[in-house]
Design an enzyme around this catalytic site. Structure first.
Site, PDB file in Angstrom:
ATOM      1  N   LEU B  44       0.824  -1.207   0.000  1.00  0.00           N
ATOM      2  CA  LEU B  44       0.000   0.000   0.000  1.00  0.00           C
ATOM      3  C   LEU B  44       0.857   1.256   0.000  1.00  0.00           C
ATOM      4  CD1 LEU B  44      -2.869  -0.863   2.454  1.00  0.00           C
ATOM      5  CD2 LEU B  44      -2.987  -0.593  -0.004  1.00  0.00           C
ATOM      6  N   ARG B 338      -5.869  -5.445  20.351  1.00  0.00           N
ATOM      7  CA  ARG B 338      -5.266  -6.740  20.058  1.00  0.00           C
ATOM      8  C   ARG B 338      -4.337  -7.239  21.148  1.00  0.00           C
ATOM      9  NH1 ARG B 338      -4.036  -5.599  13.670  1.00  0.00           N
ATOM     10  NH2 ARG B 338      -6.187  -5.901  13.040  1.00  0.00           N
TER      11      ARG B 338
END
Lengths: 207, 645, 247
Positions: B44, B338
């Site tokens: 990306l 997370r």
């Protein structure tokens, strides 16, 4: 392929319709009238050339395409399963070539005799008598060849009908199964329809 | 020990980027054509940077090790991309995204960078839609959002479970357009092996053509590294097989500082390990935690029976299930960040409540969601993930609860960069996961895609212009200069050296060995003792590597063993730096959990007084690396203990 | 389980290749197909034999890099998966597994099982994009896209560019790949502006690169790991014909 193919699809419909008239009456007068009309009318005389051109284009293009497609895979696979595809779609050139061979025989049997001999014009034979003369027990092999060819033609059509719509872009997820169904139905009608004629006359002569 | 200057503009955090954009130096279009930029990596960050720079008229050369730029591992990101659009009218704003990201990163990220990230987040969505990214839409045709861990608003845009793929393909399409326009030149199947530095500035790279083995030299007025993270140091991770830290590591060796190497994200929802032949771990998107509930049995006997395979999870009655995240964190429940979710799973499994044969797995259960929303809705949301799970585990997750376990997923650490995304080597930029800047000690879900594209599309094109504006007088340099020749020779020598070992073991053997040490001693829970052990063990493996490695074939052909060997050699050095950094940071924060430093109920305990800084390491030849500090000053956000209860 | 692997070995693009057989034993049914090749390769390296070169990267079925033709099927004997997602439980003890590279003129072999799929990139470079410069976009919600179009576009956009369609097709046709990109972009309002130019340019490039013509056998759809439908090919034909006729 798709345009010439669809044109031939229409032609086969007309051809089958006329042929099935042989079964209408025992003396073949309806068939004779229509066949005579087809043979003499001006539109049909023109269409006959268009039809010829259609066949030739279809075959030429098929040859070009097949050669190009073969060249696109110079090294073949050792093991191949043809994935989940129909026999028809994988073997169009083979079924097409067989139909072509049949076509030559068919033209010699009928077209040549009608157009290039005095057989019909002299009144020796009617169109009906010419058709039925081939499908007699002593010429059993003609019937067999014809029926095998019709089956292969059916297989050829089974793929080609939906395929031409696909190529012309006239297809989508919902129409694909429908066109496939119609295509298979059409192929069966053509193969069975044409096969009925030799079977009918053969049986008639035998019984 | 030195102090680093982040070059963040003066003023209030919300005005800094505007001020920068209005006052930075520009390069005029005629001069852009005379400037060459090298971009390494086509994920990306790399693809979007190359496309945006190409659009502006620079000459860009872009490199990747895969056969096509579209394969970069950004493609595997599943869940989504955050943006502060507030389309759901649930109170989102740029400030809130900024705040959540700083907090999620456990107050170890730079305020100015994170605020800028939140500001440009909306532009990313606009641009991605314009380039044809098919984000999920509702029936009126407007964009849909989902919620993600670490936030209480729905700000995540998604394209089924393939958001990374779609965003990468969007950037790849734009890249293709520039390749067609001849502003970008693509070099695929290339391993970049060194950075060339001339007069103190990064001026080029040395690459190996992976097909022919040829060593190539490429010049650029600036070099941008978008090479991703170094999670594969652990051997088993959710990274792609080829993902590596080698380019960043060579940059480090050439003088770029490496920041916070110990900050590794262990992702809570991965498919558990099932055998020693395992080559990688598969992630199940965090978005699954939106509808799935995580649990283990309440009774240890049930856990034992599950481990022996005597019963199935679905046979355990509701009352005997311990939904431990919902129990411990009622406010965020299954949507805690997370690091918190991963540690909680480890805690339960360490206590003996694991649910598979290895005892290292917990359940992620969709039965409630299926009952509530229907199977069709769940299938529409997560169908591809469920299918993926079924193919790997051979169990139907619609019927039996999924089993998951944490796995290494992302590295927040990376090359130290300033506000301009420039490393400590002038002209050498780092973007995306390769830099350290935006995620602090823990990255929130759906923020990696945001950062990669922010850096590439909207930040680097400005900041690199500021640097290049001073280079318009620099002529293109010959790649036959002594610096290029020397770097090329160094690369060839190293390859020769690897071949000359002629030992007995393939590269993977050493990689697995390193991975075991890293997971065991520099993994989810770290202690002073374990880290010291790692620092003792890793050099031994390195020594063994350099005396017993075996490579077949030769360097002038396609040779995957040689590629691997080079990468493993670098991981063997990088792993040690990770352990050193973890040892230095005597606090727990985000993904870095020092067992000595925890609160009474087992949460990470930061030490803001002593460790509110970025640890940036400088390479020293044949000596211990030197630590430099960038103090983290929080002007806008108040430092508090993270609380997801 | 114990297996025999019959693998295509070819030292380089110019070298002549041939099949070699390798026995392999003690393979777990839970092992993935590529992990099985890893095990083979580790053994080969120890035995001083050049390991089998094959493309792979993400190993979770999304990057599209893996590409093996296993027992007569691209990506092997399972549906809707890539080779890296194929597991050994699909095979039986004692099986002989034939592994070949993708076979197509435009995908020349680089080494062993690795082929060069750069042709796909070239096709996309000739129009597989929407021309929108960075920074020029309107608000994302300014373009309304009905759910149905967005979903259909997404169905097509799911293509991973692995080349299984070309490998499966008896004509080595790239129509499914090209049509997936055409459909992905043509179904979106943003992509309509240059749909005609795109269709013509991409089809011309595909032909130039030597891919075969489509005869609608449907093998591509049957083997596509992402279930891309051949109705996309119909859409490509429609777009292409309209572009040519309306010109």
């Amino acid at each position: 392929m798709s345009l010439t193919g669809l044109f031939l699809v229409v032609f086969l419909c007309v051809h089958l319709f006329v042929n099935l008239l042989t079964l209408v009456d025992a003396d073949g007068s309806t068939f004779n009238t229509v066949a005579h009309f087809m043979g003499t009318n001006i539109i049909m005389s023109v269409m006959q050339w268009v039809l010829g051109a259609g066949f030739i284009l279809h075959m030429l293009w098929a040859t070009v395409l097949t050669l190009k497609n073969r060249a696109a895979r110079p090294v073949k696979y050792e093991v191949s399963t043809n994935s989940d595809t129909s026999w028809s779609s994988q073997n169009m050139f083979i079924s097409g070539a067989t139909v072509l061979a049949f076509l030559v025989l068919h033209l010699v049997n009928y077209f040549y005799k009608i157009k290039f001999t005095e057989l019909i014009e002299s009144g020796q034979m009617s169109e009906f008598e010419l058709v039925t003369s081939i499908f007699q027990p002593q010429y059993w092999y003609f019937s067999v060849i014809y029926i095998i060819s019709f089956i292969l033609l059916g297989l050829h059509l089974n793929h080609s009908f939906q395929s031409s719509f696909q190529t012309l872009g006239l297809n989508n997820t919902s129409w694909l199964p429908r066109l496939k169904f119609i295509g298979t139905l059409y192929a069966i009608v053509i193969a069975v329809g044409f096969s009925i004629i030799p079977i009918f006359f053969l049986m008639k002569a035998l019984l | 020990m030195g102090t680093l200057n982040s070059r963040s503009p003066e003023g209030h955090v919300s005005q800094q980027w505007t001020k920068f954009k209005s006052t930075c130096h520009l390069v005029n279009p005629a001069n852009k054509r005379k400037l060459d930029i090298i971009v390494v990596g086509t994920g990306l960050a790399g693809a979007s940077a190359a496309a945006a720079l190409g659009e502006q008229g620079y000459n860009v050369k872009i490199f990747c090790y895969q056969d096509s730029p579209r394969r970069a591992h950004s493609i595997a990101a599943q869940g989504g991309i955050n943006a502060a659009k507030n389309y759901q009218n649930d109170g989102d704003s740029v400030y809130r995204l900024f705040y959540d990201t700083i907090k999620g990163g456990d107050y170890r990220a730079r305020e100015s960078n994170v605020h800028r990230l939140a500001e440009v987040s909306n532009l990313i969505i606009d641009h991605s839609v314009a380039t044809g990214v098919p984000f999920a839409r509702d029936y009126g045709g407007l964009l849909d959002n989902r919620s993600f861990g670490g936030s209480q608003v729905s700000r995540t845009f998604y394209a089924r479970g393939q958001t990374g793929q779609q965003l990468l393909l969007g950037a790849y399409n734009s890249l293709n357009r520039q390749i067609k326009n001849k502003t970008v030149e693509m070099f695929s199947r290339r391993d970049v092996l060194d950075i060339v530095i001339i007069d103190g500035k990064a001026r080029g790279i040395i690459a190996r053509n992976l097909v022919t083995g040829e060593i190539e030299k490429h010049f650029g007025h600036a070099v941008c590294l978008a090479t991703g993270g170094y999670g594969n140091t652990y051997f088993l991770s959710t990274n792609a097989m080829g993902s590596n830290g080698s380019v960043a590591w060579q940059a480090y060796k050439k003088g770029a500082f490496f920041a916070n190497p110990c900050f590794t994200q262990i992702h809570p929802t991965c498919i558990p390990v099932h055998g020693d032949y395992q080559s990688k771990l598969t992630l199940m998107s965090e978005s699954l935690r939106n509808d799935g509930r995580i649990w283990v049995p309440k009774k240890i006997e049930d856990a034992k029976r599950l481990q022996k395979g005597e019963i199935k999870g679905s046979q355990i009655p509701e009352d005997d299930r311990d939904y431990y995240l919902e129990r411990r964190y009622p406010a965020f429940g299954n949507l805690v960040p997370r690091d918190v979710a991963s540690r909680a799973a480890k805690e339960r499994c360490d206590a003996g409540f694991g649910v598979n044969n290895t005892g290292l797995a917990v359940f992620l259960d969709f039965s409630d969601a299926i009952n509530r929303l229907g199977k069709a809705t769940i299938e529409a949301r997560y169908g591809n993930l469920f299918q993926m799970y079924e193919k790997i585990v051979d169990e139907n997750p619609y019927e039996t609860p999924m089993m998951i376990y944490p796995a290494v997923h992302y590295t927040m650490g990376g090359l130290w960069v300033d506000y301009h995304l420039m490393t400590t080597v002038p002209g050498l930029f780092a973007l995306g996961e390769a830099n350290f800047s935006d995620h602090g000690a823990n990255r929130l879900g759906a923020s990696a895609l945001m950062q990669g594209l922010a850096d590439g599309y909207f930040i680097l094109p400005y900041t690199i212009g500021d640097f290049l504006s001073k280079e318009i007088g620099t002529k293109r340099m010959s790649t036959e200069s002594p610096e290029f020749i020397e770097a090329e020779k160094k690369v060839s020598d190293r390859i020769q050296k690897l071949y000359a070992i002629k030992g007995n073991e393939p590269a993977d053997y050493f990689h697995k060995k390193l991975g075991q040490v890293m997971w065991e001693y520099v993994g989810m829970g770290r202690t002073e003792e374990s880290l010291k052990k790692a620092i003792e063990l890793i050099p031994k493996i390195r020594e063994e590597f350099w005396s017993n490695l075996k490579i077949t074939g030769n360097p002038t052909e396609y040779n995957p063993e040689l590629e691997k060997a080079g990468r493993v050699a670098d991981f063997l050095e990088l792993g040690e730096l990770m352990a050193r950094d973890a040892l230095n940071r005597r606090e727990s924060c985000g993904g870095h959990f020092r067992e000595e430093m925890q609160t009474e109920d087992g949460e990470a305990k930061r030490d803001d007084e002593n460790f509110a800084y970025v640890a940036a390491w400088e390479h020293k030849e044949n000596a211990v690396p030197e630590l430099h500090k960038e103090p983290l000053e929080y002007k806008e956000v108040k430092l508090v203990q993270r609380n997801y209860k | 389980m114990d297996l025999t692997l019959k693998i295509w070995r070819q030292a380089s693009a110019k070298a002549k290749g041939k099949f070699e057989s390798y026995p392999i034993s003690n393979i777990s049914a839970d092992c993935s197909f590529l992990e099985m090749i890893d095990i083979l390769n580790e053994k080969l390296v120890r035995d001083n034999i050049d390991p089998v070169a094959f493309d792979h990267d993400c190993r979770e079925g999304i990057c599209g890099m893996c590409s093996l033709y296993v027992n007569g099927r691209p990506h092997g004997p399972d549906d809707d998966i890539t080779t890296c997602q194929l597991h050994m439980r699909k095979f039986k003890n004692g099986d002989t597994i034939t592994i070949e590279p993708w076979r197509a003129g435009p995908f020349p072999v680089i080494k062993d099982l690795i082929v060069d799929r750069n042709a796909f990139d070239k096709i996309l470079q000739d129009g597989g994009f929407i021309s929108a410069n960075t920074g020029s976009a309107p608000d994302a919600n300014a373009i309304l896209i009905p759910n149905r179009e967005a979903e259909q576009s997404m169905d097509a956009a799911a293509c991973i560019g692995c080349g299984a369609c070309v490998a499966a097709c008896k004509n080595s046709s790239a129509m499914l790949f090209v049509s997936a990109k055409i459909s992905h972009l043509a179904l979106l309002p943003q992509g309509k502006a240059e749909a005609a130019i795109r269709a013509k340019a991409m089809v011309a490039k595909m032909d130039e690169l030597g891919f075969g013509g489509c005869t609608n056998t449907g093998a591509c759809e049957a083997e596509c790991p992402k279930d891309i439908s051949i109705s996309n090919i119909a859409r490509l034909n429609r777009e292409f014909l309209c572009a040519v006729i309306l010109e």
